[in-house]
Design a protein around this motif. Structure first.
Motif, PDB file in Angstrom:
ATOM      1  N   THR B 106       0.857  -1.184   0.000  1.00 18.52           N
ATOM      2  CA  THR B 106       0.000   0.000   0.000  1.00 18.52           C
ATOM      3  C   THR B 106       0.894   1.236   0.000  1.00 18.52           C
ATOM      4  O   THR B 106       1.884   1.290   0.734  1.00 18.52           O
ATOM      5  CB  THR B 106      -0.908   0.008   1.240  1.00 18.52           C
ATOM      6  OG1 THR B 106      -1.621  -1.228   1.293  1.00 18.52           O
ATOM      7  CG2 THR B 106      -1.900   1.143   1.182  1.00 18.52           C
ATOM      8  N   ASP B 113      -5.150  -2.149   3.949  1.00 12.65           N
ATOM      9  CA  ASP B 113      -4.540  -3.298   3.280  1.00 12.65           C
ATOM     10  C   ASP B 113      -5.536  -4.339   2.792  1.00 12.65           C
ATOM     11  O   ASP B 113      -5.145  -5.365   2.273  1.00 12.65           O
ATOM     12  CB  ASP B 113      -3.482  -3.959   4.172  1.00 12.65           C
ATOM     13  CG  ASP B 113      -4.051  -4.467   5.486  1.00 12.65           C
ATOM     14  OD1 ASP B 113      -5.267  -4.352   5.695  1.00 12.65           O
ATOM     15  OD2 ASP B 113      -3.263  -4.981   6.293  1.00 12.65           O
ATOM     16  N   GLY B 115      -7.712  -4.305   0.211  1.00 10.56           N
ATOM     17  CA  GLY B 115      -7.644  -4.480  -1.236  1.00 10.56           C
ATOM     18  C   GLY B 115      -6.320  -5.080  -1.646  1.00 10.56           C
ATOM     19  O   GLY B 115      -6.254  -6.011  -2.477  1.00 10.56           O
ATOM     20  N   LYS B 116      -5.267  -4.572  -1.039  1.00  5.48           N
ATOM     21  CA  LYS B 116      -3.922  -5.093  -1.332  1.00  5.48           C
ATOM     22  C   LYS B 116      -3.840  -6.572  -0.965  1.00  5.48           C
ATOM     23  O   LYS B 116      -3.290  -7.379  -1.725  1.00  5.48           O
ATOM     24  CB  LYS B 116      -2.892  -4.262  -0.564  1.00  5.48           C
ATOM     25  CG  LYS B 116      -1.454  -4.634  -0.781  1.00  5.48           C
ATOM     26  CD  LYS B 116      -0.925  -5.513   0.329  1.00  5.48           C
ATOM     27  CE  LYS B 116      -0.931  -4.847   1.670  1.00  5.48           C
ATOM     28  NZ  LYS B 116      -0.586  -5.762   2.746  1.00  5.48           N
ATOM     29  N   VAL B 119      -5.625  -8.674  -3.579  1.00  4.71           N
ATOM     30  CA  VAL B 119      -4.842  -8.814  -4.810  1.00  4.71           C
ATOM     31  C   VAL B 119      -3.672  -9.765  -4.575  1.00  4.71           C
ATOM     32  O   VAL B 119      -3.384 -10.651  -5.408  1.00  4.71           O
ATOM     33  CB  VAL B 119      -4.341  -7.434  -5.294  1.00  4.71           C
ATOM     34  CG1 VAL B 119      -3.400  -7.589  -6.481  1.00  4.71           C
ATOM     35  CG2 VAL B 119      -5.524  -6.558  -5.683  1.00  4.71           C
ATOM     36  N   SER B 157      -1.077  -0.162  -4.080  1.00  6.94           N
ATOM     37  CA  SER B 157      -2.486  -0.002  -3.735  1.00  6.94           C
ATOM     38  C   SER B 157      -2.692   1.323  -3.011  1.00  6.94           C
ATOM     39  O   SER B 157      -1.825   1.774  -2.262  1.00  6.94           O
ATOM     40  CB  SER B 157      -2.914  -1.167  -2.834  1.00  6.94           C
ATOM     41  OG  SER B 157      -4.186  -0.935  -2.290  1.00  6.94           O
ATOM     42  N   SER B 158      -3.838   1.927  -3.251  1.00  7.76           N
ATOM     43  CA  SER B 158      -4.152   3.187  -2.573  1.00  7.76           C
ATOM     44  C   SER B 158      -5.648   3.249  -2.305  1.00  7.76           C
ATOM     45  O   SER B 158      -6.449   3.016  -3.208  1.00  7.76           O
ATOM     46  CB  SER B 158      -3.747   4.380  -3.448  1.00  7.76           C
ATOM     47  OG  SER B 158      -4.329   5.565  -2.967  1.00  7.76           O
ATOM     48  N   GLY B 189      -7.025   0.520  -6.555  1.00  3.78           N
ATOM     49  CA  GLY B 189      -7.576   1.046  -5.310  1.00  3.78           C
ATOM     50  C   GLY B 189      -8.687   2.026  -5.616  1.00  3.78           C
ATOM     51  O   GLY B 189      -8.779   2.530  -6.744  1.00  3.78           O
ATOM     52  N   ALA B 212      -6.617  -7.351 -11.616  1.00  2.49           N
ATOM     53  CA  ALA B 212      -5.194  -7.233 -11.290  1.00  2.49           C
ATOM     54  C   ALA B 212      -4.432  -8.477 -11.753  1.00  2.49           C
ATOM     55  O   ALA B 212      -3.326  -8.380 -12.304  1.00  2.49           O
ATOM     56  CB  ALA B 212      -5.019  -7.032  -9.788  1.00  2.49           C
TER      57      ALA B 212
END
Lengths: 458, 232
Positions: B106, B113, B115-116, B119, B157-158, B189, B212
């Motif tokens: 991230t 975290d 979403g990260k 992925v 990721s953001s 993100g 992704a």
């Protein structure tokens, strides 16, 4: 603060309990949730400015418990810096309740304000939170500094130096910091207010960059200040503490900057209010701040004029006003941009609620910081005027104003009207607002007057 | 509803409860039972973890839930990943990660975290070697980790808009160091858009964990076909 207190803080930063940062966040979230429940802190969407002293006091007590239980996370050492309740209370009791900002005829005294306080709020402005280009930065600063009701200026942030991107920790950060300090100094001089307090040079992200702006002749003086930041939530590092050390010896004004997130580790509005007050305690205990800049930020919209944000500001302001002597400054952060009525409505809500609930004023951070040069002195004038007009209002009045103004911009929070950049709403030769922007300002001001806001209070 | 669908729904309910309670052990136990019952790691991810995390992500985007709930979800899913899925993938011979190496994290200024993690997990179950740097990763750390791990892809990721400039800074730092030919850079993100990703020169953008993976596969296929980065 005694000078050896910083030695004690360093000692605790190096000997406190180890913790991974995400573990600290989880601990913080868990403790906040428990305290919100324990103290019965509840958000009421139908009353965004509660006139409830008990609620304000419970928020303060919950924040005190939180700060004592969890402490502050030092990112440099990955340790928790903790304090006893007695230490915290003693330091809060000793905190400054007023500070002279600036010099000579341009100096102002910024004071602790109470709930529904009749004394006027000190007004800070400048492009804090809204990036500027090198070309228009000097004019934007001048547009703010020349406003008679603006008392202090923030130098804001420019991300390039003669077109080259400024990287933190690089030579260009030093040069950019010195340039922006000089530009701000020149802006207050050109505005005929050479002694006006400058509250920060925001381009620099490191202590070295900040220190480069200290220059009594062409930069920041001891009568000016720097932001010493907290990382969300309740975190610091050696770079920030080094700023405190430097400002101690220089004699500069220490400004505690916090940016608690609405919907962040604090969770919903009640938890965000609790952690926001705890953030202020950090500023007292670790930074010995002269004043505290409360830059509440919505997780998604990057503003603080949504219903949750309004409620948090109202409750936090009252909690601080009733339980501490500190000088608090509310940073009005909006999604809209210049040349729009929505910007003025957002600013009006922030000014009314903040003024009534014990804050001094800072604003406006526009467009959520997304658009360069989308900031002008006119919205600062408007905030100051609305703030003065709010001095006779009660909390119930402020709640009514929030409910009245929200529908005028709330739908744009998810699809903001970012407005126009400075050169499209100001004449860049005369540095005066263009007719269209000025007419919009007058129209909204007349609208608020028609709704009962009494402009022209001294 | 078939028995398999009923089972998946039951697993999802247990996972949701584990997240609500902040109880990683309950999630780990459920995952162990699911795999013992014959579900593959990939089927478990797609049928249980992904829908639950997607729902949480959507509720968060509407601010029906807040960051603490996301943090608890990340904690539970990370435990399942480390204690159940990764060992299962390794046991099945998945240690020969042939798709490529992805360094993921991230971006600086952001501690989210979920979403990260999604992925990362999705890449892993699809055969990538994943090095998870965690959250609040500055541009230099991304580059140094990619060098150290001999990575093919840097995935950033953001969730918070203020962290987005650091993604751009990472791209610029890679360019400045002459490393664009060595590492492919992608991002995703909530606030990241395809147009923004293109504007700052990223090699790829993922709308979600599934995309992704598709992007990483496509980039790796292109790389194998033409090893030199097109920008060089």
């Amino acid at each position: 603060m005694q000078s050896n207190w910083l030695i004690e803080i360093m000692k605790r930063a190096q000997t406190g309990p180890f913790m991974k940062e995400n573990e600290f966040d989880l601990l913080l979230a868990k403790r906040i949730k428990a305290l919100v429940k324990q103290y019965g802190i509840q958000y009421d969407p139908n009353n965004l400015v509660p006139a409830d002293d008990g609620l304000a006091d419970r928020v303060f007590q919950a924040a005190l418990d939180l700060f004592v239980d969890v402490g502050v996370y030092c990112q440099t050492t990955e340790r928790c810096i903790r304090f006893s309740r007695d230490e915290v209370l003693a330091l809060v009791a000793q905190a400054r309740s007023e500070i002279v900002l600036g010099t000579g005829k341009d100096a102002v005294v910024m004071r602790h304000r109470g709930v529904e306080d009749p004394q006027r709020a000190v007004m800070h402005s400048g492009p804090t939170g809204t990036p500027c280009t090198e070309r228009y930065h000097p004019l934007i600063l001048l547009s703010c500094a020349q406003e008679p009701l603006v008392d202090c200026l923030g130098a804001g942030s420019v991300s390039t130096y003669f077109g080259a991107k400024i990287l933190p920790g690089s030579p260009l950060e030093i040069l950019g910091s010195r340039r922006d300090a000089g530009v701000a100094r020149e802006a207050v001089r050109m505005a005929g207010r050479p002694g006006m307090h400058i509250n920060d040079v925001a381009v620099s992200l490191t202590c070295a960059g900040k220190m480069a702006a200290l220059d009594p002749a062409a930069g920041l003086r001891p009568s000016d200040g720097f932001l010493v930041s907290q990382m969300v939530e309740l975190k610091t590092d050696f770079d920030q503490l080094s700023r405190v050390a430097a400002l101690y010896n220089y004699g500069g004004v220490i400004v505690d900057l916090m940016t608690p997130l609405i919907g962040g580790v604090g969770g919903a509005a009640p938890g965000t209010a609790v952690v926001s007050v705890a953030d202020h305690l950090l500023g007292v205990v670790l930074y010995d701040a002269d004043y505290h800049m409360f830059s509440l930020t919505h997780l998604h919209y990057v503003n603080n004029t949504d219903p949750l944000g309004i409620w948090v500001q109202a409750v936090v302001g009252q909690a601080l006003a009733r339980n501490t002597p500190i000088v608090a400054l509310n940073d009005i952060y909006v999604v809209s941009g210049p040349g729009t009525k929505e910007l003025l409505y957002e600013c009006a809500v922030g000014a009314i609620v903040g003024t009534v609930c014990g804050f001094n004023m800072q604003g406006a951070g526009t467009t959520g910081g997304f658009r360069a040069d989308h900031t002008t002195g006119l919205e600062a004038r408007f905030i100051a005027e609305v703030s003065r007009a709010s001095l006779s209002l009660s909390r119930a009045d402020a709640a009514g104003w929030a409910q009245a103004l929200l529908p005028r911009y709330q739908e744009t929070l998810t699809n903001p009207n970012r407005g126009k950049p400075f050169p499209e709403v100001y004449d860049v030769e005369t540095v005066q607002p263009k007719e269209e922007w000025l007419a919009m300002y007058h129209a909204v001001k007349d609208e608020l007057a028609g709704l009962g806001l009494k402009f022209g209070n001294p | 509803m078939t028995q398999a669908e009923t089972d998946l729904e039951a697993y999802r309910n247990i996972l949701q409860q584990a997240i609500e309670d902040g109880a990683p052990a309950a999630g780990v136990q459920m995952a162990q039972e699911a795999l013992s019952a014959g579900l593959s790691p990939l089927a478990f991810f797609r049928g249980v973890i992904e829908p639950v995390l997607t729902d949480i992500g959507e509720r968060f985007s509407r601010l029906e839930i807040f960051l603490p709930e996301l943090m608890r979800a990340g904690m539970v899913v990370k435990a399942i990943q480390a204690q159940v899925l990764e060992p299962a993938i390794r046991a099945a011979g998945g240690q020969n990660f042939s798709e490529g190496t992805v360094v993921i994290g991230t971006a600086q200024g952001d501690i989210h975290d979920i979403g990260k993690n999604m992925v990362a997990l999705m890449l892993q179950v699809n055969g990538f070697r994943v090095v998870d740097l965690g959250t609040n990763i500055n541009p230099k750390a991304f580059i140094e980790a990619a060098r150290r791990e001999n990575a093919d892809i840097i995935a950033m990721s953001s969730l918070l808009t203020p962290s987005m400039p650091y993604i751009r800074d990472t791209v610029q730092l890679a360019e400045g160091l002459g490393l664009r030919g060595r590492f492919l850079l992608i991002a995703g993100g909530a606030p990241v858009t395809r147009a923004w990703a293109e504007s700052i020169g990223l090699d790829g953008f993922g709308e979600d964990a599934v995309e992704a993976v598709e992007v990483c596969r496509r980039l790796m296929a292109n790389r194998r076909a033409a090893p030199t980065h097109p920008s060089l």
